[in-house]
Motif scaffolding. Structure first.
Motif, mmCIF file in Angstrom:
data_model
loop_
_atom_site.group_PDB
_atom_site.id
_atom_site.type_symbol
_atom_site.label_atom_id
_atom_site.label_comp_id
_atom_site.label_asym_id
_atom_site.label_seq_id
_atom_site.Cartn_x
_atom_site.Cartn_y
_atom_site.Cartn_z
ATOM 1 N N ARG A 108 6.482 9.525 2.260
ATOM 2 C CA ARG A 108 5.361 9.458 1.182
ATOM 3 C C ARG A 108 4.352 9.495 1.581
ATOM 4 O O ARG A 108 3.074 9.651 0.224
ATOM 5 C CB ARG A 108 5.805 7.309 1.267
ATOM 6 C CG ARG A 108 7.207 6.969 0.705
ATOM 7 C CD ARG A 108 7.324 7.554 -0.625
ATOM 8 N NE ARG A 108 8.519 6.292 -1.810
ATOM 9 C CZ ARG A 108 8.994 5.256 -1.544
ATOM 10 N NH1 ARG A 108 8.160 4.299 -1.949
ATOM 11 N NH2 ARG A 108 10.154 5.088 -2.325
ATOM 12 N N SER A 109 3.945 9.849 3.278
ATOM 13 C CA SER A 109 2.677 10.096 3.122
ATOM 14 C C SER A 109 2.002 10.918 2.968
ATOM 15 O O SER A 109 1.446 12.074 2.890
ATOM 16 C CB SER A 109 2.601 9.654 4.499
ATOM 17 O OG SER A 109 3.127 10.814 5.618
ATOM 18 N N GLU A 110 3.017 12.125 3.257
ATOM 19 C CA GLU A 110 2.782 13.585 2.499
ATOM 20 C C GLU A 110 2.178 14.511 3.170
ATOM 21 O O GLU A 110 1.006 14.975 3.535
ATOM 22 C CB GLU A 110 2.731 14.096 1.332
ATOM 23 C CG GLU A 110 3.281 13.379 -0.226
ATOM 24 C CD GLU A 110 2.415 13.352 -1.945
ATOM 25 O OE1 GLU A 110 1.044 14.201 -1.685
ATOM 26 O OE2 GLU A 110 3.021 12.863 -2.359
ATOM 27 N N GLY A 111 1.787 14.150 4.527
ATOM 28 C CA GLY A 111 1.761 14.728 5.867
ATOM 29 C C GLY A 111 0.861 13.273 6.442
ATOM 30 O O GLY A 111 -0.262 14.280 7.170
ATOM 31 N N GLY A 112 0.309 12.933 5.754
ATOM 32 C CA GLY A 112 -0.580 11.699 6.203
ATOM 33 C C GLY A 112 -1.124 10.618 6.610
ATOM 34 O O GLY A 112 -1.474 9.703 7.207
ATOM 35 N N ALA A 113 0.755 10.381 7.230
ATOM 36 C CA ALA A 113 1.328 9.706 8.603
ATOM 37 C C ALA A 113 0.066 9.448 10.403
ATOM 38 O O ALA A 113 0.044 10.321 10.766
ATOM 39 C CB ALA A 113 1.929 9.120 8.435
ATOM 40 N N GLU A 114 -0.570 8.433 10.341
ATOM 41 C CA GLU A 114 -1.400 8.371 11.337
ATOM 42 C C GLU A 114 -0.579 7.716 12.371
ATOM 43 O O GLU A 114 -1.205 7.895 14.417
ATOM 44 C CB GLU A 114 -2.733 8.548 10.959
ATOM 45 C CG GLU A 114 -3.125 8.814 10.029
ATOM 46 C CD GLU A 114 -4.770 8.815 9.531
ATOM 47 O OE1 GLU A 114 -5.597 7.812 10.164
ATOM 48 O OE2 GLU A 114 -5.530 9.299 8.810
ATOM 49 N N PHE A 115 -0.009 6.643 11.860
ATOM 50 C CA PHE A 115 0.668 5.748 13.048
ATOM 51 C C PHE A 115 1.506 5.477 12.719
ATOM 52 O O PHE A 115 2.133 4.378 11.799
ATOM 53 C CB PHE A 115 -0.599 4.280 13.060
ATOM 54 C CG PHE A 115 -0.021 3.400 14.552
ATOM 55 C CD1 PHE A 115 -0.965 3.908 15.353
ATOM 56 C CD2 PHE A 115 0.904 2.348 13.895
ATOM 57 C CE1 PHE A 115 -0.436 2.519 16.727
ATOM 58 C CE2 PHE A 115 0.905 1.297 14.517
ATOM 59 C CZ PHE A 115 0.249 1.522 16.190
ATOM 60 N N LEU A 116 2.791 5.006 13.278
ATOM 61 C CA LEU A 116 3.958 4.172 13.697
ATOM 62 C C LEU A 116 4.494 3.333 13.916
ATOM 63 O O LEU A 116 4.261 3.372 15.208
ATOM 64 C CB LEU A 116 5.087 5.635 13.553
ATOM 65 C CG LEU A 116 6.660 5.246 13.684
ATOM 66 C CD1 LEU A 116 6.751 4.442 12.245
ATOM 67 C CD2 LEU A 116 6.933 6.250 13.910
ATOM 68 N N LYS A 117 4.742 2.086 13.706
ATOM 69 C CA LYS A 117 4.908 0.776 14.595
ATOM 70 C C LYS A 117 6.650 0.345 14.739
ATOM 71 O O LYS A 117 6.751 -0.319 12.891
ATOM 72 C CB LYS A 117 3.954 -0.316 14.606
ATOM 73 C CG LYS A 117 4.508 -1.383 15.698
ATOM 74 C CD LYS A 117 3.289 -2.018 15.118
ATOM 75 C CE LYS A 117 3.757 -3.697 16.106
ATOM 76 N NZ LYS A 117 5.501 -4.128 16.029
ATOM 77 N N LEU A 118 7.039 0.892 15.415
ATOM 78 C CA LEU A 118 9.434 0.227 15.045
ATOM 79 C C LEU A 118 8.959 -1.014 16.567
ATOM 80 O O LEU A 118 8.934 -0.750 17.803
ATOM 81 C CB LEU A 118 9.748 1.685 15.334
ATOM 82 C CG LEU A 118 9.796 2.207 13.891
ATOM 83 C CD1 LEU A 118 10.493 3.338 13.969
ATOM 84 C CD2 LEU A 118 10.027 2.002 12.684
#
Length: 316
Positions: free
Chosen positions: A145-155
């Motif tokens: 969904r970010s189309e390459g723009g994801a900067e942070f992931l928390k799981l």
């Protein structure tokens, strides 16, 4: 002239100003209503009439669970705004943290329970068979969904560790989706192997913020991360099992990190919390599991496409 024949007394200027201040004046509001008998009240304004930029700004402050389950289905304008890549920069599960870079806020070990409930609800809502559902596939769907723009992931790391090769697959998804600005990863209570550490160095070498609090993390894996991710500014490995907090080699390699936290980490298994170091944490076992991984990856692409098709069908 007064009845007594004396001239009227002059009022003081201050009193004249006081009277003038409270003198009745034309009411512009009444005049407006008189000239416009049916004006549109501000209470009649609709949320869907907001400009797309305003909606995107608001949605950036909404939790990921709401963005996936509710926001896109309100109206067409909300659905269109929810597909904007800028909304999907910070991917935080479960929702509730407003500053993803603040590692001082400990959400506790029970967040894996709430994340698992959300995943089951998500799969049920979009008619995805639970037997085909895994965390890496779900994360890949969200990253796209970010189309390459994801900067942070928390799981929640604990639930991710349930799935074999989960960490490695998630990191590969970040790389495959060309998230060049990715800079933060938060996975507390995870089990991190040397293969995971190697995947991290290969896929996100420019990582700046990393949290593996209370993780099972061997010294070998940590050293691999410290040598490969030289841009780290914050590294939180407090309360980990697999290395000692006063290890001189680790402290020397981490000396360039602005904020390195390792208090409470120890080498021996923590039998109180029930977390132990598994007997293998070496890259030598990679060949042993290579065939198994290849078999898993064969059907992964097809299942992910089916999963994404379920979600798109509901949104349309």
């Amino acid at each position: 002239m007064s009845s007594s024949g004396n001239p009227p007394q002059q009022l003081p200027r201050s009193r004249i100003m006081f009277i003038d201040h409270f003198a009745p004046r034309p009411n512009p509001t009444l005049e407006y209503w008189h000239l416009n008998p049916t004006p549109r009240s501000r209470h009649d304004r609709k949320w869907e009439d907001l400009e797309s930029d305003c909606l995107v700004n608001i949605f950036q402050r909404v939790g990921m669970e709401s963005m996936l389950m509710f926001i896109p289905f309100v109206c067409k304008s909300w659905h269109k705004a929810s597909r904007t890549p800028a909304v999907w920069k910070s991917l935080i599960f479960p929702e509730g943290i407003f500053d993803p870079m603040n590692f001082d806020t400990d959400t506790g070990e029970n967040e894996g329970y709430w994340f698992d409930l959300f995943l089951r609800k998500f799969a049920r809502e979009f008619d995805i068979p639970w037997s085909n559902f895994t965390v890496p596939k779900f994360v890949n769907l969200v990253i796209k969904r970010s189309e390459g723009g994801a900067e942070f992931l928390k799981l929640p790391g604990l639930i991710c560790s349930v799935y074999m090769y989960a960490m490695k697959q998630i990191l590969n998804h970040i790389k495959d989706n060309y998230c060049s600005n990715f800079k933060g990863l938060h996975m507390a209570d995870a089990y991190i192997t040397c293969k995971d550490a190697s995947a991290m160095v290969r896929c996100v070498p420019e990582l700046k913020y990393l949290c593996f609090r209370r993780a099972t993390l061997s010294k070998k894996s940590l050293l691999k991360i410290l040598r490969g991710c030289r841009d780290l500014e914050v590294l939180d490995v407090r309360g980990c099992t697999g290395f000692n907090e006063d290890d001189e080699e680790i402290l020397e390699l981490a000396s360039h990190i602005l904020k390195f936290m390792c208090a409470g980490s120890h080498l021996q298994p923590d039998f109180v919390s029930g977390r132990i170091i598994l007997p293998y944490d070496d890259e030598d076992d990679e060949e042993e599991h290579k065939e198994e991984g290849q078999q898993e990856n064969r059907g992964e692409g097809q299942q992910e496409n089916q999963e994404e098709g379920h979600v798109k069908g509901h949104e349309e």
